[in-house]
Design a protein around this motif. Structure first.
Motif, PDB file in Angstrom:
ATOM      1  N   SER A  28       4.810  18.782  48.839  1.00 34.59           N
ATOM      2  CA  SER A  28       5.175  18.504  47.447  1.00 34.59           C
ATOM      3  C   SER A  28       5.677  19.742  46.696  1.00 34.59           C
ATOM      4  CB  SER A  28       3.987  17.889  46.707  1.00 34.59           C
ATOM      5  OG  SER A  28       2.900  18.787  46.712  1.00 34.59           O
ATOM      6  N   ASP A  30       8.327  22.095  45.250  1.00 36.24           N
ATOM      7  CA  ASP A  30       9.740  21.982  44.900  1.00 36.24           C
ATOM      8  C   ASP A  30      10.572  22.997  45.670  1.00 36.24           C
ATOM      9  OD1 ASP A  30       9.222  19.976  43.070  1.00 36.24           O
ATOM     10  OD2 ASP A  30       9.037  21.356  41.372  1.00 36.24           O
ATOM     11  N   ASN A  31      11.715  22.565  46.143  1.00 38.70           N
ATOM     12  CA  ASN A  31      12.694  23.402  46.848  1.00 38.70           C
ATOM     13  C   ASN A  31      12.175  24.033  48.134  1.00 38.70           C
ATOM     14  OD1 ASN A  31      14.643  22.911  44.815  1.00 38.70           O
ATOM     15  ND2 ASN A  31      13.727  24.513  43.562  1.00 38.70           N
ATOM     16  N   THR A  33      11.801  24.350  51.997  1.00 41.54           N
ATOM     17  CA  THR A  33      12.563  23.953  53.178  1.00 41.54           C
ATOM     18  C   THR A  33      11.662  24.045  54.397  1.00 41.54           C
ATOM     19  OG1 THR A  33      14.588  24.834  52.192  1.00 41.54           O
ATOM     20  CG2 THR A  33      14.611  24.442  54.561  1.00 41.54           C
ATOM     21  N   ALA A  58      17.305  18.762  54.860  1.00 44.89           N
ATOM     22  CA  ALA A  58      16.470  19.135  53.713  1.00 44.89           C
ATOM     23  C   ALA A  58      15.382  18.085  53.506  1.00 44.89           C
ATOM     24  CB  ALA A  58      17.333  19.262  52.463  1.00 44.89           C
ATOM     25  N   GLY A  59      14.325  18.483  52.859  1.00 45.59           N
ATOM     26  CA  GLY A  59      13.250  17.559  52.531  1.00 45.59           C
ATOM     27  C   GLY A  59      12.115  17.605  53.537  1.00 45.59           C
ATOM     28  N   SER A  60      11.082  16.851  53.228  1.00 47.66           N
ATOM     29  CA  SER A  60       9.902  16.831  54.086  1.00 47.66           C
ATOM     30  C   SER A  60      10.080  15.818  55.215  1.00 47.66           C
ATOM     31  CB  SER A  60       8.663  16.487  53.259  1.00 47.66           C
ATOM     32  OG  SER A  60       8.800  15.191  52.714  1.00 47.66           O
ATOM     33  N   ASN A  61       9.307  16.001  56.260  1.00 47.10           N
ATOM     34  CA  ASN A  61       9.298  15.076  57.386  1.00 47.10           C
ATOM     35  C   ASN A  61       7.883  15.088  57.961  1.00 47.10           C
ATOM     36  OD1 ASN A  61       9.690  13.526  59.654  1.00 47.10           O
ATOM     37  ND2 ASN A  61      11.632  14.479  60.181  1.00 47.10           N
TER      38      ASN A  61
END
Length: 99
Positions: A28, A30-31, A33, A58-61
């Motif tokens: 959670s 922000d920004n 990687t 980009a984003g969570s996985n």
């Protein structure tokens, strides 16, 4: 057997576990990687961490990071088993020599 081979595998697995845990801890943020560990073979056997790079997407996985943790744990435990077996064989040889 060269004990550095399973030891290198345990070190690489620990790095993979650490990176996946860091990714999960920052879901959670922000920004943030995600990072991924890149491994490379060592001449003569074993592995090393060649790089820790930013993930392609980009984003969570969370799913990928959870699977990575399980794979890293299993890899660590497998290499630990090889390390222990080698140690047991070495101790048996030393006992035979001294007997």
């Amino acid at each position: 057997m060269n004990v550095s081979i399973p030891l290198s595998g345990m070190n690489a697995a620990q790095a993979r576990l650490d990176v996946a845990a860091n990714n999960i801890a920052n879901l959670s943020t922000d920004n943030f990687t995600r990072k991924e560990v890149v491994q490379a073979d060592l001449p003569g056997g074993g592995t090393r961490v060649a790089d820790i790079k930013s993930a392609a997407q980009a984003g969570s996985n969370l799913e990928a990071d959870m699977v990575e943790q399980l794979q890293a744990r299993n890899t660590y435990m497998t290499n630990l088993s090889v390390f222990k077996s080698n140690n047991d064989m070495l101790m048996g040889t030393i006992i035979d020599i001294n007997a």
